[in-house]
Design an enzyme around this catalytic site. Structure first.
Site, PDB file in Angstrom:
ATOM      1  N   HIS A 189       0.746  22.401   5.811  1.00  0.00           N
ATOM      2  CA  HIS A 189       0.761  22.683   4.370  1.00  0.00           C
ATOM      3  C   HIS A 189       2.165  23.067   3.940  1.00  0.00           C
ATOM      4  CE1 HIS A 189      -0.436  24.025   0.418  1.00  0.00           C
ATOM      5  NE2 HIS A 189       0.327  25.109   0.617  1.00  0.00           N
ATOM      6  N   ILE A 205       3.380  -9.197   0.154  1.00  0.00           N
ATOM      7  CA  ILE A 205       4.775  -9.639   0.035  1.00  0.00           C
ATOM      8  C   ILE A 205       5.170  -9.730  -1.445  1.00  0.00           C
ATOM      9  CG2 ILE A 205       6.349 -11.594   0.454  1.00  0.00           C
ATOM     10  CD1 ILE A 205       4.867 -12.046   3.119  1.00  0.00           C
ATOM     11  N   GLY A 244       1.130 -17.073   0.923  1.00  0.00           N
ATOM     12  CA  GLY A 244       0.537 -17.058   2.253  1.00  0.00           C
ATOM     13  C   GLY A 244       1.439 -17.718   3.277  1.00  0.00           C
ATOM     14  N   ARG A 245       0.971 -17.688   4.515  1.00  0.00           N
ATOM     15  CA  ARG A 245       1.761 -18.216   5.627  1.00  0.00           C
ATOM     16  C   ARG A 245       0.896 -19.118   6.491  1.00  0.00           C
ATOM     17  NH1 ARG A 245       6.620 -15.787   6.300  1.00  0.00           N
ATOM     18  NH2 ARG A 245       6.637 -16.171   8.548  1.00  0.00           N
ATOM     19  N   ALA A 262       4.895 -16.683  -2.991  1.00  0.00           N
ATOM     20  CA  ALA A 262       4.387 -15.767  -1.955  1.00  0.00           C
ATOM     21  C   ALA A 262       2.874 -15.941  -1.887  1.00  0.00           C
ATOM     22  CB  ALA A 262       4.774 -14.327  -2.299  1.00  0.00           C
ATOM     23  N   LYS A 309      12.193  -4.027   4.163  1.00  0.00           N
ATOM     24  CA  LYS A 309      12.220  -2.562   4.017  1.00  0.00           C
ATOM     25  C   LYS A 309      13.634  -2.040   3.782  1.00  0.00           C
ATOM     26  CE  LYS A 309       8.487  -3.431   4.270  1.00  0.00           C
ATOM     27  NZ  LYS A 309       7.729  -4.655   4.576  1.00  0.00           N
ATOM     28  N   VAL A 366      -0.789 -20.932 -11.551  1.00  0.00           N
ATOM     29  CA  VAL A 366       0.357 -21.673 -12.091  1.00  0.00           C
ATOM     30  C   VAL A 366      -0.021 -23.147 -11.987  1.00  0.00           C
ATOM     31  CG1 VAL A 366       2.798 -22.242 -11.842  1.00  0.00           C
ATOM     32  CG2 VAL A 366       2.008 -19.910 -11.389  1.00  0.00           C
TER      33      VAL A 366
END
Ligand SMILES: Cc1cc2nc3c(=O)[nH]c(=O)nc-3n(C[C@H](O)[C@H](O)[C@H](O)COP(=O)(O)OP(=O)(O)OC[C@H]3O[C@@H](n4cnc5c(N)ncnc54)[C@H](O)[C@@H]3O)c2cc1C
Length: 476
Positions: free
Chosen positions: A442, A186, A269-270, A267, A52, A239
């Site tokens: 608002h 990710i 997964g973990r 990227a 972030k 790929v």
């Protein structure tokens, strides 16, 4: 002499350090074992916070590129100094690590540096960086060992070219072009960050749409926005082979196409870090993928052993880990706590942002729940027009018979903040009518949630008179 504790927590990520704080708050003598020199786990060092911090710089550059639309003329061109971006990110991490350390000290948690391993009921060894082994005893153990990125077997192992998020978050410079394998959260956050920083970015995703874990409408909305900015996508594509040499990497895709890139970010997964932590010594059998099964109290099959966060595989998000940590600590300290019924929001920190809580449209359909959908385009809001952030939508799923709020999903400016409203309402098991009866500030982006709720029962005033409510699934 063996030191004795009420609770030993292994791992200091958002699961572990929060569990330790809660156990200590409840009066338990608590030890926290961490093998990394830095406290805070993936979230603070290789995940939520560094990503972030980098995204904030890229986002600012992106906003400057759109300044003209708001009548602001920027003389010359704004550029990004990646070394300075990294330096700022590192200072954010240092401040947060110091914060975690001082919170643990303030509660009297004993932090032990080294690798923790169960060596039988109530026993844990801690092996420090020099190989010295200490044994401690504890009435309860909370496993908070987290996860690590999956690296694809057979692919080049040069981490300067073929990287995971662990390396990419700390790159000292930017590649000219980047191939991202995996279009999940990710992958998409990196794609947005890198493209805005001037990197030519290509994403290859195996599934037919990006962000497959979120409501389908989110990927369908975000992808064209990203593509318009220049990010290339190959969906439903694998790929097949990846080869790298001094000049760069060449990926051959299942579509027959070829992508060349200076660097590749994997990227996909973990996986849990539950190998060699002594599960067998207390009789715990992990799942085939290595996750530790737990019940809603975070209790494993072994008495006095809990497992929280990424390592139990229930939800690989920091706020889920922290909630697990509080629940496990309370149960370990003799209270009764459960995660049952607590909604966990998902958030995507791209620009625009996306977020969701509760059931997705696909989940509701698969469960045979009769539901209606309410939708409101963010671009219809006064706030969105005033700040020139008109992309996105809010979507509400309403149980067609009971009126119950089933799920909320959105893309738009500040979506990751707006979703808090949905989390509260889902937790309180509110109806969509109750959601529609709320008054929002608002002008605000949150008004889209109220309007989408009203649309789900045909009462949105800021949409043309309703077509029949879209009925998506019928019971029986
Ligand atoms: C790039 C990226 C971005 C992300 N962004 C977000 C986001 O925006 N929001 C969000 O909610 N989630 C995000 N996540 C996910 C989030 O980081 C994880 O879900 C969260 O960190 C899991 O917390 P945890 O406590 O279970 O484990 P971890 O944070 O992984 O911590 C585990 C700790 O245990 C230590 N450890 C492991 N084994 C041992 C051992 N045997 N002995 C001692 N110590 C040990 C590790 O060193 C580590 O410090 C992101 C992840 C990544 C990779």
């Amino acid at each position: 002499m063996t030191d004795r504790f009420d609770i030993v927590v292994i791992g200091s990520g958002p699961g572990g350090y929060v569990a330790a704080l809660e156990a200590a708050r409840l009066g338990g003598r608590t030890a926290l074992v961490e093998e990394s020199p830095n406290l805070g786990g993936t979230c603070l060092n290789f995940g939520c916070i560094p990503s972030k911090a980098l995204l904030a710089s890229s986002h600012l550059l992106h906003e400057i590129s759109e300044a003209k639309g708001l009548g602001v003329r920027v003389e010359g061109s704004a550029t990004i100094d990646w070394a300075a971006v990294q330096k700022r990110k590192d200072s954010v991490l240092r401040r947060l690590r110091a914060g975690v350390k001082s919170l643990l000290e303030a509660r009297g948690v004993v932090v032990l540096s080294g690798r923790g391993r169960l060596v039988g009921p109530g026993k844990v060894t801690v092996t420090d960086a020099k190989g010295a082994v200490a044994q401690i005893e504890a009435s309860n153990a909370i496993l908070a060992v987290g996860s690590e990125p999956v690296r694809l077997p057979g692919w080049p192992e040069d981490p300067s070219r073929v990287c995971t998020s662990d390396e990419a978050l700390h790159w000292k410079d930017l590649p000219g072009n980047l191939l991202i394998v995996g279009g999940g959260v990710i992958g998409c956050e990196f794609a947005c960050m890198m493209q805005a920083a001037g990197v030519k970015t290509t994403v290859v995703e195996l599934m037919p749409e990006i962000l497959p874990e979120m409501d389908e409408s989110i990927g369908q909305t975000l992808r064209p926005i990203f593509a318009k900015r220049g990010i290339a996508f190959h969906l439903g594509t694998k790929v097949e082979t990846l080869e790298c040499n001094d000049a760069g990497c060449v990926a051959r895709l299942s579509s027959g196409e070829t992508v060349t890139a200076d660097r590749v970010l994997v990227a996909v997964g973990r996986r849990p870090k539950t190998k060699d932590i002594g599960l067998e010594t207390v009789g715990i059998a992990p799942s085939p993928r290595g996750f530790v099964p737990v019940d809603d109290r975070m209790q494993t099959s072994a008495s006095g052993v809990y497992c929280i966060g990424d390592a139990n595989g229930r939800c690989l998000l920091a706020h889920a880990a922290s909630m697990h940590g509080v629940v496990a600590a309370r149960n370990a300290m003799g209270q009764s706590a459960s995660v049952d019924g607590v909604p966990i929001p998902g958030a995507v920190y791209t620009f625009p942002e996306a977020a969701g809580a509760g059931l997705t449209e696909r989940q509701a359909t698969e469960q045979g729940i009769p539901f209606a959908i309410g939708r409101f385009p963010i671009g219809h809001l006064g706030k969105a027009m005033a700040i020139d952030r008109t992309e996105g939508f809010a979507k509400v799923l309403r149980h067609r018979e009971t009126g119950a709020l089933l799920g909320v999903h959105m893309v738009g400016h500040n979506a990751t903040e707006c979703i808090a409203l949905a989390v509260g309402l889902l937790h309180k098991k509110a109806t969509v009518e109750e959601m529609g009866a709320l008054a929002m500030a608002h002008p605000s982006i949150s008004e889209s949630l109220k309007e989408a709720a009203e649309d789900a029962f045909g009462a949105a005033l800021h949409l043309p008179p309703k077509k029949a409510i879209r009925v998506v699934a019928d019971a029986d």
